[in-house]
Design an enzyme around this catalytic site. Sequence first.
Site, PDB file in Angstrom:
ATOM      1  N   HIS A 164      45.303  30.454  60.905  1.00  0.00           N
ATOM      2  CA  HIS A 164      45.058  31.580  62.187  1.00  0.00           C
ATOM      3  C   HIS A 164      46.226  31.106  63.117  1.00  0.00           C
ATOM      4  O   HIS A 164      46.493  32.124  63.903  1.00  0.00           O
ATOM      5  CB  HIS A 164      43.730  31.551  62.732  1.00  0.00           C
ATOM      6  CG  HIS A 164      42.509  31.791  61.884  1.00  0.00           C
ATOM      7  ND1 HIS A 164      41.282  31.289  62.086  1.00  0.00           N
ATOM      8  CD2 HIS A 164      42.657  32.319  60.582  1.00  0.00           C
ATOM      9  CE1 HIS A 164      40.527  31.772  61.015  1.00  0.00           C
ATOM     10  NE2 HIS A 164      41.108  32.436  60.130  1.00  0.00           N
ATOM     11  N   CYS A 214      35.662  26.933  57.256  1.00  0.00           N
ATOM     12  CA  CYS A 214      36.611  27.983  56.687  1.00  0.00           C
ATOM     13  C   CYS A 214      38.112  27.422  56.948  1.00  0.00           C
ATOM     14  O   CYS A 214      38.916  28.276  56.809  1.00  0.00           O
ATOM     15  CB  CYS A 214      36.382  29.330  57.259  1.00  0.00           C
ATOM     16  SG  CYS A 214      35.124  30.119  56.652  1.00  0.00           S
ATOM     17  N   PHE A 215      38.156  26.214  57.697  1.00  0.00           N
ATOM     18  CA  PHE A 215      39.476  25.643  58.018  1.00  0.00           C
ATOM     19  C   PHE A 215      40.361  26.725  58.902  1.00  0.00           C
ATOM     20  O   PHE A 215      41.644  26.666  58.743  1.00  0.00           O
ATOM     21  CB  PHE A 215      40.074  25.170  56.746  1.00  0.00           C
ATOM     22  CG  PHE A 215      39.232  24.464  55.729  1.00  0.00           C
ATOM     23  CD1 PHE A 215      38.490  23.293  56.166  1.00  0.00           C
ATOM     24  CD2 PHE A 215      38.897  25.250  54.452  1.00  0.00           C
ATOM     25  CE1 PHE A 215      37.343  22.779  55.507  1.00  0.00           C
ATOM     26  CE2 PHE A 215      37.927  24.632  53.784  1.00  0.00           C
ATOM     27  CZ  PHE A 215      37.185  23.422  54.097  1.00  0.00           C
ATOM     28  N   CYS A 216      39.962  27.449  59.645  1.00  0.00           N
ATOM     29  CA  CYS A 216      40.814  28.393  60.499  1.00  0.00           C
ATOM     30  C   CYS A 216      41.748  29.215  59.657  1.00  0.00           C
ATOM     31  O   CYS A 216      42.820  29.244  59.984  1.00  0.00           O
ATOM     32  CB  CYS A 216      41.630  27.689  61.414  1.00  0.00           C
ATOM     33  SG  CYS A 216      40.606  26.617  62.586  1.00  0.00           S
ATOM     34  N   ALA A 217      41.376  29.652  58.201  1.00  0.00           N
ATOM     35  CA  ALA A 217      42.010  30.475  57.443  1.00  0.00           C
ATOM     36  C   ALA A 217      41.100  31.256  56.708  1.00  0.00           C
ATOM     37  O   ALA A 217      41.044  31.572  55.753  1.00  0.00           O
ATOM     38  CB  ALA A 217      42.837  29.547  56.393  1.00  0.00           C
TER      39      ALA A 217
END
Length: 415
Positions: free
Chosen positions: A120, A352-355
């Site tokens: 993100h 979600c690992f900022c993705a």
Amino acid sequence: MTTLASPPRLIGSDVEVPCVDGVDRRYVNLDYAASTPVLAAVWEAVEAFVPWYSSVHRGTGAKSRISTEAYEQARTTIANFVGARTGTTVIVRNTTEAINVLAHALPPCTRVLSTPAEHHANMLPWRRHDLRVLPLPTSQDHLLATTLKALQERRTDILAVTGASNVTGEVWPLQELATLAHQHGAQLFVDAAQLAPHRAIDMDALGIDHLALSGHKLYAPFGAGALVSRSPLTGDPLIKGGGAVKLVTDDDVIWADGPERFEAGSPNVIGAVALAAACEALDMEQAEARELALAARLHAGLEAIDGITTYQMWPTHHDRVGVATFNLAGYDHHVLAQRLSDEFAIGVRHGCFCAHPLLTHLLGVSDAEARRLYAELQAGRDPELPGAVRASLGIGTTAQEVDTLLASLMALQTR
Ligand SMILES: Cc1ncc(COP(=O)(O)O)c(C=O)c1O
């Protein structure tokens, strides 16, 4: 057979943590992609510098002069670490701030091309511009073909891509992307948050025009990161205030020409010294050589466990840093990560690992489910989001630690 020198010492690598069975176990850190431990050489550099600590660019006292010199030297050391022999190095907090600084400095409606596989941090700041997003690349060739097509179809100013995926570990073809960008009058920006800790980078040789990295992912978690550009940076500074100007009148301002233009406020000199010390202490060729074998062991080991699903964008692409994302049948991602910690003292990340766009695709979340989650969040509720578990390696990782993870997953899988 060549033997590799032992990796540099990390602080806290022998710490034990309590597990649910009452036994203390040595902590197995498999979460380097989130934040790394402190290199002993960085800690020593910080300790040596602290007695000299003072203001930067703001004093004539001996300590202020020494602090200013250390800060300015740090810029050069960081730029050398990523192979930028000329240009501007702005010291910021982290990769996120670096990308925001660059996006803010570019003129309004800059034509940006990017991909849905980004973190993100390399997605949201570009939305203030004229952003075009490529389809999710299904292979390296597909990425290059869609990039070429987009560059031919529309004039582009900046191509903004990751250097290595924080979800799948795949390393991106930066030299080819730089060539395509330059042939079409665009510049290449690389989010190197996950590449810099694993590979040597030579911006000049690869043709990378701008690059962002974080100290806390590079064994120097003292609050500094960097935006390195191979050309002078101008434009509007994101953060406005003291130190960034030549002159302020009642109704106007003349901004500084150098990197200070983007560093308003008192600089983080300790963070800069720490990051520079890491850049000096790390031998990235050796780090890569050591990690390749461990990453192969991790990836192959995961594939061999029944019930494990691993996620990759480009299944036949083997150039990956030590990052693996997976789920285990019968476990929610957060339960799996919690049990690895509680029962085996293993630290991983889940979620979600900022993705979000990439994870939605990799997990095969249906459009209907995505719409439901969106509606629930819009309504102020707190639905369980889909996700996965990520194990990530670094310079302190051992084969034994990889095997501990694999054995623990097998133990959980059979329960
Ligand atoms: C690929 C990538 N880009 C950007 C970031 C953001 O880094 P930071 O949180 O240090 O700003 C991360 C963090 O995990 C990342 O993995």
